[in-house]
Design an enzyme around this catalytic site. Structure first.
Site, PDB file in Angstrom:
ATOM      1  N   HIS A  65      20.769 -19.108   1.671  1.00 37.54           N
ATOM      2  CA  HIS A  65      20.979 -17.675   1.441  1.00 37.54           C
ATOM      3  C   HIS A  65      22.455 -17.383   1.169  1.00 37.54           C
ATOM      4  O   HIS A  65      23.317 -17.694   2.006  1.00 37.54           O
ATOM      5  CB  HIS A  65      20.499 -16.894   2.663  1.00 37.54           C
ATOM      6  CG  HIS A  65      20.664 -15.430   2.537  1.00 37.54           C
ATOM      7  ND1 HIS A  65      21.141 -14.640   3.557  1.00 37.54           N
ATOM      8  CD2 HIS A  65      20.417 -14.585   1.493  1.00 37.54           C
ATOM      9  CE1 HIS A  65      21.172 -13.392   3.162  1.00 37.54           C
ATOM     10  NE2 HIS A  65      20.743 -13.340   1.912  1.00 37.54           N
ATOM     11  N   HIS A  90      18.668  -6.140  -5.134  1.00 38.80           N
ATOM     12  CA  HIS A  90      17.594  -7.102  -4.897  1.00 38.80           C
ATOM     13  C   HIS A  90      16.355  -6.824  -5.740  1.00 38.80           C
ATOM     14  O   HIS A  90      15.498  -7.691  -5.894  1.00 38.80           O
ATOM     15  CB  HIS A  90      17.205  -7.106  -3.413  1.00 38.80           C
ATOM     16  CG  HIS A  90      18.284  -7.619  -2.523  1.00 38.80           C
ATOM     17  ND1 HIS A  90      19.231  -6.815  -1.964  1.00 38.80           N
ATOM     18  CD2 HIS A  90      18.574  -8.877  -2.104  1.00 38.80           C
ATOM     19  CE1 HIS A  90      20.063  -7.539  -1.226  1.00 38.80           C
ATOM     20  NE2 HIS A  90      19.687  -8.793  -1.294  1.00 38.80           N
ATOM     21  N   ARG A 158      27.284   2.964  16.784  1.00 37.17           N
ATOM     22  CA  ARG A 158      27.034   1.613  16.288  1.00 37.17           C
ATOM     23  C   ARG A 158      25.554   1.492  15.978  1.00 37.17           C
ATOM     24  O   ARG A 158      24.711   1.388  16.877  1.00 37.17           O
ATOM     25  CB  ARG A 158      27.434   0.568  17.345  1.00 37.17           C
ATOM     26  CG  ARG A 158      27.073  -0.882  16.949  1.00 37.17           C
ATOM     27  CD  ARG A 158      27.804  -1.317  15.694  1.00 37.17           C
ATOM     28  NE  ARG A 158      27.627  -2.729  15.412  1.00 37.17           N
ATOM     29  CZ  ARG A 158      26.962  -3.189  14.345  1.00 37.17           C
ATOM     30  NH1 ARG A 158      26.382  -2.334  13.503  1.00 37.17           N
ATOM     31  NH2 ARG A 158      26.880  -4.483  14.119  1.00 37.17           N
ATOM     32  N   CYS A 202      31.193  -1.568  22.573  1.00 38.58           N
ATOM     33  CA  CYS A 202      30.668  -2.504  21.583  1.00 38.58           C
ATOM     34  C   CYS A 202      31.297  -3.872  21.802  1.00 38.58           C
ATOM     35  O   CYS A 202      32.481  -3.980  22.154  1.00 38.58           O
ATOM     36  CB  CYS A 202      30.975  -1.999  20.181  1.00 38.58           C
ATOM     37  SG  CYS A 202      30.451  -3.115  18.862  1.00 38.58           S
ATOM     38  N   TYR A 330      26.057 -12.175  18.862  1.00 38.61           N
ATOM     39  CA  TYR A 330      26.766 -11.773  20.078  1.00 38.61           C
ATOM     40  C   TYR A 330      27.168 -12.969  20.933  1.00 38.61           C
ATOM     41  O   TYR A 330      27.114 -12.926  22.151  1.00 38.61           O
ATOM     42  CB  TYR A 330      25.922 -10.762  20.859  1.00 38.61           C
ATOM     43  CG  TYR A 330      25.855  -9.439  20.130  1.00 38.61           C
ATOM     44  CD1 TYR A 330      26.845  -8.478  20.306  1.00 38.61           C
ATOM     45  CD2 TYR A 330      24.835  -9.184  19.218  1.00 38.61           C
ATOM     46  CE1 TYR A 330      26.814  -7.287  19.604  1.00 38.61           C
ATOM     47  CE2 TYR A 330      24.801  -7.992  18.497  1.00 38.61           C
ATOM     48  CZ  TYR A 330      25.793  -7.054  18.701  1.00 38.61           C
ATOM     49  OH  TYR A 330      25.766  -5.868  17.983  1.00 38.61           O
TER      50      TYR A 330
END
Length: 471
Positions: A65, A90, A158, A202, A330
């Site tokens: 990708h 796309h 967020r 965040c 994360y």
């Protein structure tokens, strides 16, 4: 409801050349239900995505990708259509043709007009936006310490995708443990409530500073991807009544309407009565942009674990395998790792509690002195016990006065602490101001970013430095 994610284009010729073209015709095309499709969201179980009423196995495509494996994995187990609407490039014949080569069947319970067709964008707030589709914006520095409980309009935002519009008349929260329950919004509103004041930060707060060392992946947040609110809702452990000894090592897998999937360890729920399912924020019903109708609030945990638009909770034996939990998103991998692969990702735990943090928000001249103000916070409910400020690169320090937030209960200091200190300019006109904080476990911020930098730009808690020019 399935999750909506993205698929980026790559030319069919590259696919053929790379040897990843798969004779998908060997598959017996059949019909699949959303429930089964959703399970194919990791390499072990194959990576499936949907487009309109078709199902595709793209397992052999993800490493090629162009936008990176991490981005295409956001589509795993769900639809590509929402992201294709955001990135219309796309919608090309070559992309559709490529996708067709990976078709394995159709969706048996296909619903054309699903929740993903009902997205809206909330009005813009007076914050510093990094992008608006989806909305991602941080607090303006001067507003951060204007109020200990942050006004809703000043809150950082967020969002990973567009904001879902949810009709609470036909909305329900499902909880599955050793039994299954469904609670309507009206059911939740009738239950006993609890108020909890928490700061949410965040994981990428202060990422922009990391970029001064080397480029990272993600939104270049300053110091404002953090805010505090009074949340009101139902204690989660009142809804989940299970045997602590039997399930202590289990996890709760929580999913949002927009498809974000995370998990929290059961020990957090067993040991924290302040984990709630919130429907109010600062005394008002949750705004859509902050999670209406229901948001999971996990005090002391990184922002992503406090997911918005909560729709389901499941008791599971192990941590979720979603990209939000088990993927790179994360996980702050070591600074010295220059090749990211599954082995290092699997060995790196995801962010739950964050380290001690402090930032300078305001500096005011007062004759020959400066009044320096800011916030400090530590994950896991660890109280702030000290903030130190220097104007000579750390040669000498000044002890700040701790203000609002300093009287929180021991090890339940879910919210930030404001601080202020007056320091003499000593005739200087241009100089750096540095702050660092220490929490009740005597964790102190590191003096440099050099050894905590990571490719994802997560949990930058180094000394905060600003350059100040005196008038």
């Amino acid at each position: 409801m399935f999750r909506s994610r993205t698929l980026y284009c790559i030319s069919p010729s590259l696919f053929m050349y790379s040897g990843f073209y798969k004779d998908i015709k060997n598959y017996k095309k059949k019909k699949y239900k959303y429930e089964e499709i959703n399970k194919h969201n990791n390499v072990d179980d194959k990576i499936w995505v949907t487009y309109k009423n078709k199902v595709y196995d793209i397992t052999n495509f993800i490493d090629l990708h162009p936008g990176g494996k991490e981005n295409i994995m956001k589509a795993a187990g769900g639809s590509v259509e929402d992201y294709w609407r955001q990135y219309p490039q796309h919608y090309k014949e070559e992309v559709i043709s490529l996708l067709t080569e990976y078709e394995i069947g159709e969706i048996e319970d296909y619903v054309a007009n699903n929740i993903n067709e009902e997205y809206i964008e909330e009005e813009l707030k007076d914050i510093k936006y990094h992008n608006t589709k989806p909305q991602n914006g941080e607090m303006i520095s001067s507003n951060i310490i204007a109020s200990w409980i942050t006004p809703i309009d000043d809150w950082y935002i967020r969002n990973h995708y567009k904001i879902p519009q949810i009709n609470t008349d036909n909305f329900s929260l499902s909880i599955t443990t050793d039994k299954s329950y469904n609670f309507t919004y009206a059911d939740i509103m009738k239950m006993d409530t609890k108020k909890v004041i928490t700061t949410i930060q965040c994981g990428g707060n202060r990422r922009s500073d990391f970029n001064n060392i080397n480029k990272t992946m993600g939104t270049p947040w300053g110091i404002g991807a953090i805010s505090t609110a009074e949340w009101e809702g139902v204690q989660l452990n009142k809804l989940i009544d299970i045997d602590k000894d039997k399930y202590l090592d289990y996890h709760l897998e929580c999913e949002s309407v927009d498809g974000v999937l995370i998990s929290i360890p059961m020990y957090k729920l067993f040991n924290c009565d302040d984990v709630i399912i919130a429907y109010k924020m600062n005394g008002e019903l949750l705004p859509k942009v902050h999670g209406y109708p229901l948001r999971l609030i996990v005090p002391g945990y990184v922002g992503i674990r406090n997911i918005k638009w909560l729709k389901s909770i499941k008791l599971v034996k192990s941590e979720s395998k979603s990209i939000w939990q088990a993927g790179l998103s994360y996980k702050p991998i070591p600074t010295y790792i220059d090749k990211v692969d599954d082995s290092i990702i699997d060995l790196t735990p995801t962010v739950l509690e964050q380290p001690v943090q402090s930032c300078i928000c305001d500096v005011v001249e007062d004759g020959e002195n400066l009044r320096v103000k800011g916030y400090a916070w530590s994950g896991g409910g660890r109280n702030i016990v000290r903030v130190d400020v220097s104007i000579d690169d750390g040669k000498t320090w000044n002890l700040a006065d701790l203000g609002e937030g300093s009287e929180q209960p021991l090890f339940r200091a879910w919210a930030w602490t404001f601080w202020e200190v007056t320091v003499p300019k000593n005739g200087k006109k241009d100089f750096s101001i540095i702050c660092k904080s220490t929490d009740i476990s005597y964790n102190t911020q590191p003096d440099t970013m050099n050894y905590i930098w990571n490719i994802r730009g997560l949990i930058n808690n180094s000394w905060h430095r600003i350059v100040y020019s005196s008038s």
